[in-house]
Design a protein around this motif. Sequence first.
Motif, PDB file in Angstrom:
ATOM      1  N   ARG A 133      39.605  36.047  34.504  1.00  0.00           N
ATOM      2  CA  ARG A 133      39.020  36.860  35.578  1.00  0.00           C
ATOM      3  C   ARG A 133      39.334  38.331  35.359  1.00  0.00           C
ATOM      4  N   ALA A 134      40.588  38.646  34.975  1.00  0.00           N
ATOM      5  CA  ALA A 134      40.963  40.039  34.716  1.00  0.00           C
ATOM      6  C   ALA A 134      40.129  40.616  33.578  1.00  0.00           C
ATOM      7  N   ARG A 135      39.939  39.857  32.529  1.00  0.00           N
ATOM      8  CA  ARG A 135      39.127  40.330  31.399  1.00  0.00           C
ATOM      9  C   ARG A 135      37.679  40.565  31.824  1.00  0.00           C
ATOM     10  N   GLU A 136      37.146  39.648  32.639  1.00  0.00           N
ATOM     11  CA  GLU A 136      35.770  39.765  33.122  1.00  0.00           C
ATOM     12  C   GLU A 136      35.592  41.024  33.974  1.00  0.00           C
ATOM     13  N   VAL A 137      36.499  41.232  34.919  1.00  0.00           N
ATOM     14  CA  VAL A 137      36.429  42.429  35.760  1.00  0.00           C
ATOM     15  C   VAL A 137      36.632  43.673  34.899  1.00  0.00           C
ATOM     16  N   GLY A 138      37.545  43.604  33.940  1.00  0.00           N
ATOM     17  CA  GLY A 138      37.762  44.734  33.042  1.00  0.00           C
ATOM     18  C   GLY A 138      36.496  45.119  32.296  1.00  0.00           C
ATOM     19  N   GLU A 139      35.768  44.144  31.800  1.00  0.00           N
ATOM     20  CA  GLU A 139      34.498  44.433  31.124  1.00  0.00           C
ATOM     21  C   GLU A 139      33.510  45.083  32.085  1.00  0.00           C
ATOM     22  N   GLN A 140      33.485  44.596  33.315  1.00  0.00           N
ATOM     23  CA  GLN A 140      32.576  45.116  34.331  1.00  0.00           C
ATOM     24  C   GLN A 140      32.864  46.584  34.642  1.00  0.00           C
ATOM     25  N   ILE A 141      34.136  46.967  34.671  1.00  0.00           N
ATOM     26  CA  ILE A 141      34.496  48.338  35.038  1.00  0.00           C
ATOM     27  C   ILE A 141      34.799  49.219  33.823  1.00  0.00           C
ATOM     28  N   ARG A 181      37.156  48.737  31.405  1.00  0.00           N
ATOM     29  CA  ARG A 181      38.585  48.816  31.093  1.00  0.00           C
ATOM     30  C   ARG A 181      39.044  47.517  30.451  1.00  0.00           C
ATOM     31  N   ARG A 182      40.081  47.609  29.653  1.00  0.00           N
ATOM     32  CA  ARG A 182      40.694  46.408  29.085  1.00  0.00           C
ATOM     33  C   ARG A 182      41.784  45.943  30.047  1.00  0.00           C
ATOM     34  N   LEU A 183      41.496  44.909  30.818  1.00  0.00           N
ATOM     35  CA  LEU A 183      42.453  44.358  31.775  1.00  0.00           C
ATOM     36  C   LEU A 183      42.942  43.002  31.308  1.00  0.00           C
ATOM     37  N   ARG A 184      44.197  42.718  31.601  1.00  0.00           N
ATOM     38  CA  ARG A 184      44.795  41.411  31.312  1.00  0.00           C
ATOM     39  C   ARG A 184      45.701  41.027  32.461  1.00  0.00           C
ATOM     40  N   PHE A 185      45.801  39.741  32.709  1.00  0.00           N
ATOM     41  CA  PHE A 185      46.788  39.199  33.623  1.00  0.00           C
ATOM     42  C   PHE A 185      47.956  38.755  32.769  1.00  0.00           C
ATOM     43  N   VAL A 186      49.164  39.129  33.170  1.00  0.00           N
ATOM     44  CA  VAL A 186      50.333  38.802  32.355  1.00  0.00           C
ATOM     45  C   VAL A 186      51.432  38.154  33.184  1.00  0.00           C
ATOM     46  N   VAL A 187      52.200  37.357  32.501  1.00  0.00           N
ATOM     47  CA  VAL A 187      53.432  36.806  33.033  1.00  0.00           C
ATOM     48  C   VAL A 187      54.545  37.494  32.258  1.00  0.00           C
ATOM     49  N   ALA A 188      55.483  38.096  32.978  1.00  0.00           N
ATOM     50  CA  ALA A 188      56.584  38.818  32.343  1.00  0.00           C
ATOM     51  C   ALA A 188      57.499  37.850  31.594  1.00  0.00           C
ATOM     52  N   GLY A 192      51.600  40.216  36.866  1.00  0.00           N
ATOM     53  CA  GLY A 192      50.905  41.456  37.189  1.00  0.00           C
ATOM     54  C   GLY A 192      49.669  41.660  36.354  1.00  0.00           C
ATOM     55  N   LEU A 193      49.030  42.806  36.565  1.00  0.00           N
ATOM     56  CA  LEU A 193      47.863  43.225  35.800  1.00  0.00           C
ATOM     57  C   LEU A 193      48.256  44.377  34.892  1.00  0.00           C
ATOM     58  N   VAL A 194      47.763  44.350  33.669  1.00  0.00           N
ATOM     59  CA  VAL A 194      47.986  45.457  32.742  1.00  0.00           C
ATOM     60  C   VAL A 194      46.640  45.959  32.258  1.00  0.00           C
ATOM     61  N   ALA A 195      46.617  47.234  31.868  1.00  0.00           N
ATOM     62  CA  ALA A 195      45.381  47.853  31.401  1.00  0.00           C
ATOM     63  C   ALA A 195      45.625  48.610  30.111  1.00  0.00           C
ATOM     64  N   GLY A 196      44.595  48.673  29.292  1.00  0.00           N
ATOM     65  CA  GLY A 196      44.608  49.475  28.090  1.00  0.00           C
ATOM     66  C   GLY A 196      45.299  48.822  26.912  1.00  0.00           C
ATOM     67  N   PHE A 248      42.866  39.513  44.833  1.00  0.00           N
ATOM     68  CA  PHE A 248      42.313  40.509  45.756  1.00  0.00           C
ATOM     69  C   PHE A 248      42.147  41.857  45.064  1.00  0.00           C
ATOM     70  N   THR A 249      43.109  42.238  44.236  1.00  0.00           N
ATOM     71  CA  THR A 249      43.002  43.490  43.486  1.00  0.00           C
ATOM     72  C   THR A 249      41.799  43.451  42.561  1.00  0.00           C
ATOM     73  N   LEU A 250      41.597  42.325  41.890  1.00  0.00           N
ATOM     74  CA  LEU A 250      40.431  42.179  41.014  1.00  0.00           C
ATOM     75  C   LEU A 250      39.135  42.249  41.817  1.00  0.00           C
ATOM     76  N   ASP A 251      39.118  41.630  43.004  1.00  0.00           N
ATOM     77  CA  ASP A 251      37.942  41.729  43.886  1.00  0.00           C
ATOM     78  C   ASP A 251      37.653  43.185  44.222  1.00  0.00           C
ATOM     79  N   ASP A 252      38.705  43.928  44.599  1.00  0.00           N
ATOM     80  CA  ASP A 252      38.538  45.331  44.973  1.00  0.00           C
ATOM     81  C   ASP A 252      38.071  46.184  43.795  1.00  0.00           C
TER      82      ASP A 252
END
Length: 87
Positions: free
Chosen positions: A14-22, A24-31, A38-42, A64-68
């Motif tokens: 979902r993060a990658r999909e939204v990232g493509e839409q906006i 940006r390179r977005l990823r969801f990560v587990v520390a 969290g979410l990371v970018a770039g 919710f952040t991805l929705d926004d």
Amino acid sequence: MALTREQVAALDARAREVGEQIGRRLRFVVAPNPEFIGLVAGEEQVVVGGLNQLADVAAHEVDFTLDDLAAGRHHIIDDEDGDPYLV
């Protein structure tokens, strides 16, 4: 309680999909400590959402952040050093 592999994969997709839409390179990560997510970018994977301690609502907050972001209610912009951040 840790997220399942399926939940992590779904949130990352979902993060990658939204990232493509906006645009940006977005990823969801587990520390490294799997209690934080969290979410990371770039390319540098700068944290823009979180890192939040995993709780029942933490994954929903990422959603919710991805929705926004997808709806244009939030944006990711670069600071003076070129690092992305959420506004």
